[in-house]
Write a protein that holds these residues in place. Structure first.
Motif, PDB file in Angstrom:
ATOM      1  N   MET A   1       0.842  -1.179   0.000  1.00 31.67           N
ATOM      2  CA  MET A   1       0.000   0.000   0.000  1.00 31.67           C
ATOM      3  C   MET A   1       0.885   1.239   0.000  1.00 31.67           C
ATOM      4  O   MET A   1       1.920   1.264   0.644  1.00 31.67           O
ATOM      5  CB  MET A   1      -0.918   0.002   1.216  1.00 31.67           C
ATOM      6  CG  MET A   1      -1.800   1.235   1.266  1.00 31.67           C
ATOM      7  SD  MET A   1      -3.088   1.189   2.505  1.00 31.67           S
ATOM      8  CE  MET A   1      -4.220   0.102   1.709  1.00 31.67           C
ATOM      9  N   ILE A   2       0.469   2.246  -0.769  1.00 31.39           N
ATOM     10  CA  ILE A   2       1.194   3.514  -0.772  1.00 31.39           C
ATOM     11  C   ILE A   2       0.238   4.631  -0.366  1.00 31.39           C
ATOM     12  O   ILE A   2      -0.978   4.520  -0.542  1.00 31.39           O
ATOM     13  CB  ILE A   2       1.825   3.833  -2.138  1.00 31.39           C
ATOM     14  CG1 ILE A   2       0.765   4.146  -3.193  1.00 31.39           C
ATOM     15  CG2 ILE A   2       2.739   2.710  -2.600  1.00 31.39           C
ATOM     16  CD1 ILE A   2       1.320   4.808  -4.441  1.00 31.39           C
ATOM     17  N   THR A   3       0.814   5.670   0.176  1.00 33.52           N
ATOM     18  CA  THR A   3       0.053   6.862   0.546  1.00 33.52           C
ATOM     19  C   THR A   3       0.683   8.053  -0.154  1.00 33.52           C
ATOM     20  O   THR A   3       1.912   8.197  -0.159  1.00 33.52           O
ATOM     21  CB  THR A   3       0.070   7.078   2.071  1.00 33.52           C
ATOM     22  OG1 THR A   3      -0.477   5.919   2.697  1.00 33.52           O
ATOM     23  CG2 THR A   3      -0.739   8.297   2.473  1.00 33.52           C
ATOM     24  N   VAL A   4      -0.157   8.883  -0.772  1.00 38.37           N
ATOM     25  CA  VAL A   4       0.332  10.084  -1.446  1.00 38.37           C
ATOM     26  C   VAL A   4      -0.468  11.283  -0.963  1.00 38.37           C
ATOM     27  O   VAL A   4      -1.593  11.145  -0.485  1.00 38.37           O
ATOM     28  CB  VAL A   4       0.234   9.971  -2.988  1.00 38.37           C
ATOM     29  CG1 VAL A   4       1.101   8.836  -3.486  1.00 38.37           C
ATOM     30  CG2 VAL A   4      -1.183   9.785  -3.447  1.00 38.37           C
ATOM     31  N   ASN A   5       0.130  12.442  -1.089  1.00 39.94           N
ATOM     32  CA  ASN A   5      -0.527  13.689  -0.713  1.00 39.94           C
ATOM     33  C   ASN A   5      -0.867  14.430  -2.000  1.00 39.94           C
ATOM     34  O   ASN A   5       0.018  14.737  -2.787  1.00 39.94           O
ATOM     35  CB  ASN A   5       0.420  14.516   0.164  1.00 39.94           C
ATOM     36  CG  ASN A   5      -0.210  15.797   0.630  1.00 39.94           C
ATOM     37  OD1 ASN A   5      -0.604  16.637  -0.171  1.00 39.94           O
ATOM     38  ND2 ASN A   5      -0.282  15.951   1.932  1.00 39.94           N
ATOM     39  N   VAL A   6      -2.158  14.692  -2.206  1.00 44.35           N
ATOM     40  CA  VAL A   6      -2.612  15.416  -3.392  1.00 44.35           C
ATOM     41  C   VAL A   6      -3.322  16.683  -2.926  1.00 44.35           C
ATOM     42  O   VAL A   6      -4.353  16.608  -2.252  1.00 44.35           O
ATOM     43  CB  VAL A   6      -3.572  14.557  -4.248  1.00 44.35           C
ATOM     44  CG1 VAL A   6      -4.040  15.343  -5.471  1.00 44.35           C
ATOM     45  CG2 VAL A   6      -2.922  13.252  -4.662  1.00 44.35           C
ATOM     46  N   ASN A   7      -2.748  17.828  -3.253  1.00 47.17           N
ATOM     47  CA  ASN A   7      -3.320  19.123  -2.856  1.00 47.17           C
ATOM     48  C   ASN A   7      -3.684  19.140  -1.370  1.00 47.17           C
ATOM     49  O   ASN A   7      -4.768  19.526  -0.968  1.00 47.17           O
ATOM     50  CB  ASN A   7      -4.527  19.471  -3.725  1.00 47.17           C
ATOM     51  CG  ASN A   7      -4.140  19.775  -5.154  1.00 47.17           C
ATOM     52  OD1 ASN A   7      -2.983  19.769  -5.510  1.00 47.17           O
ATOM     53  ND2 ASN A   7      -5.128  20.039  -5.976  1.00 47.17           N
ATOM     54  N   ASN A   8      -2.736  18.666  -0.553  1.00 44.69           N
ATOM     55  CA  ASN A   8      -2.857  18.660   0.907  1.00 44.69           C
ATOM     56  C   ASN A   8      -3.918  17.711   1.440  1.00 44.69           C
ATOM     57  O   ASN A   8      -4.414  17.895   2.552  1.00 44.69           O
ATOM     58  CB  ASN A   8      -3.070  20.073   1.449  1.00 44.69           C
ATOM     59  CG  ASN A   8      -1.881  20.959   1.198  1.00 44.69           C
ATOM     60  OD1 ASN A   8      -0.737  20.518   1.371  1.00 44.69           O
ATOM     61  ND2 ASN A   8      -2.107  22.182   0.765  1.00 44.69           N
ATOM     62  N   HIS A   9      -4.266  16.674   0.683  1.00 47.33           N
ATOM     63  CA  HIS A   9      -5.162  15.615   1.140  1.00 47.33           C
ATOM     64  C   HIS A   9      -4.450  14.282   0.937  1.00 47.33           C
ATOM     65  O   HIS A   9      -3.842  14.056  -0.104  1.00 47.33           O
ATOM     66  CB  HIS A   9      -6.486  15.618   0.369  1.00 47.33           C
ATOM     67  CG  HIS A   9      -7.282  16.859   0.579  1.00 47.33           C
ATOM     68  ND1 HIS A   9      -7.980  17.121   1.725  1.00 47.33           N
ATOM     69  CD2 HIS A   9      -7.468  17.938  -0.227  1.00 47.33           C
ATOM     70  CE1 HIS A   9      -8.579  18.297   1.619  1.00 47.33           C
ATOM     71  NE2 HIS A   9      -8.274  18.819   0.437  1.00 47.33           N
ATOM     72  N   SER A  10      -4.551  13.413   1.925  1.00 40.66           N
ATOM     73  CA  SER A  10      -3.887  12.125   1.863  1.00 40.66           C
ATOM     74  C   SER A  10      -4.791  11.082   1.204  1.00 40.66           C
ATOM     75  O   SER A  10      -5.988  11.002   1.506  1.00 40.66           O
ATOM     76  CB  SER A  10      -3.528  11.684   3.286  1.00 40.66           C
ATOM     77  OG  SER A  10      -2.844  10.472   3.271  1.00 40.66           O
ATOM     78  N   TYR A  11      -4.201  10.285   0.296  1.00 42.21           N
ATOM     79  CA  TYR A  11      -4.923   9.205  -0.385  1.00 42.21           C
ATOM     80  C   TYR A  11      -4.058   7.949  -0.338  1.00 42.21           C
ATOM     81  O   TYR A  11      -2.838   8.030  -0.429  1.00 42.21           O
ATOM     82  CB  TYR A  11      -5.190   9.564  -1.856  1.00 42.21           C
ATOM     83  CG  TYR A  11      -6.108  10.742  -2.025  1.00 42.21           C
ATOM     84  CD1 TYR A  11      -7.485  10.581  -2.042  1.00 42.21           C
ATOM     85  CD2 TYR A  11      -5.588  12.020  -2.172  1.00 42.21           C
ATOM     86  CE1 TYR A  11      -8.334  11.674  -2.198  1.00 42.21           C
ATOM     87  CE2 TYR A  11      -6.420  13.124  -2.322  1.00 42.21           C
ATOM     88  CZ  TYR A  11      -7.788  12.936  -2.335  1.00 42.21           C
ATOM     89  OH  TYR A  11      -8.624  14.024  -2.475  1.00 42.21           O
ATOM     90  N   SER A  12      -4.714   6.797  -0.195  1.00 43.15           N
ATOM     91  CA  SER A  12      -4.007   5.521  -0.175  1.00 43.15           C
ATOM     92  C   SER A  12      -4.410   4.683  -1.377  1.00 43.15           C
ATOM     93  O   SER A  12      -5.578   4.681  -1.784  1.00 43.15           O
ATOM     94  CB  SER A  12      -4.330   4.754   1.112  1.00 43.15           C
ATOM     95  OG  SER A  12      -3.830   5.440   2.230  1.00 43.15           O
ATOM     96  N   PHE A  13      -3.438   3.964  -1.918  1.00 44.75           N
ATOM     97  CA  PHE A  13      -3.647   3.062  -3.048  1.00 44.75           C
ATOM     98  C   PHE A  13      -2.964   1.738  -2.721  1.00 44.75           C
ATOM     99  O   PHE A  13      -1.994   1.703  -1.967  1.00 44.75           O
ATOM    100  CB  PHE A  13      -3.066   3.660  -4.337  1.00 44.75           C
ATOM    101  CG  PHE A  13      -3.700   4.965  -4.712  1.00 44.75           C
ATOM    102  CD1 PHE A  13      -4.900   5.015  -5.411  1.00 44.75           C
ATOM    103  CD2 PHE A  13      -3.105   6.160  -4.346  1.00 44.75           C
ATOM    104  CE1 PHE A  13      -5.483   6.220  -5.741  1.00 44.75           C
ATOM    105  CE2 PHE A  13      -3.686   7.382  -4.676  1.00 44.75           C
ATOM    106  CZ  PHE A  13      -4.883   7.411  -5.373  1.00 44.75           C
ATOM    107  N   SER A  14      -3.446   0.669  -3.317  1.00 41.10           N
ATOM    108  CA  SER A  14      -2.922  -0.657  -2.994  1.00 41.10           C
ATOM    109  C   SER A  14      -1.496  -0.871  -3.475  1.00 41.10           C
ATOM    110  O   SER A  14      -0.784  -1.714  -2.927  1.00 41.10           O
ATOM    111  CB  SER A  14      -3.838  -1.742  -3.556  1.00 41.10           C
ATOM    112  OG  SER A  14      -3.939  -1.618  -4.959  1.00 41.10           O
TER     113      SER A  14
END
Length: 67
Positions: A1-14
């Motif tokens: 699983m990875i976590t990224v920050n997009v426009n100051n919001h955190s999102y997780s992807f498998s």
């Protein structure tokens, strides 16, 4: 699983995700936007093969009209 920050919001992807797929999953139109990953502009031509890795910081700027 990875976590990224997009426009100051955190999102997780498998797993690692292509930038074009990330934009699609987050419902961003591919027209009229500019994208930077970790403070480096990613040209639209590279979105289809640019892999976003864990803890990436992504800034998406939408063009707007006005004056």
């Amino acid at each position: 699983m990875i976590t990224v920050n997009v426009n100051n919001h955190s999102y997780s992807f498998s797993e690692e995700i292509l930038l074009s797929e990330l934009l699609h999953q987050l419902n961003f139109s591919k027209k009229g936007i500019a994208v930077a990953v970790n403070n480096a502009i990613v040209s639209k031509e590279r979105w289809e093969d640019f892999k976003v890795s864990d803890e990436a910081f992504i800034l998406i700027i939408k063009a707007t009209q006005g004056g």
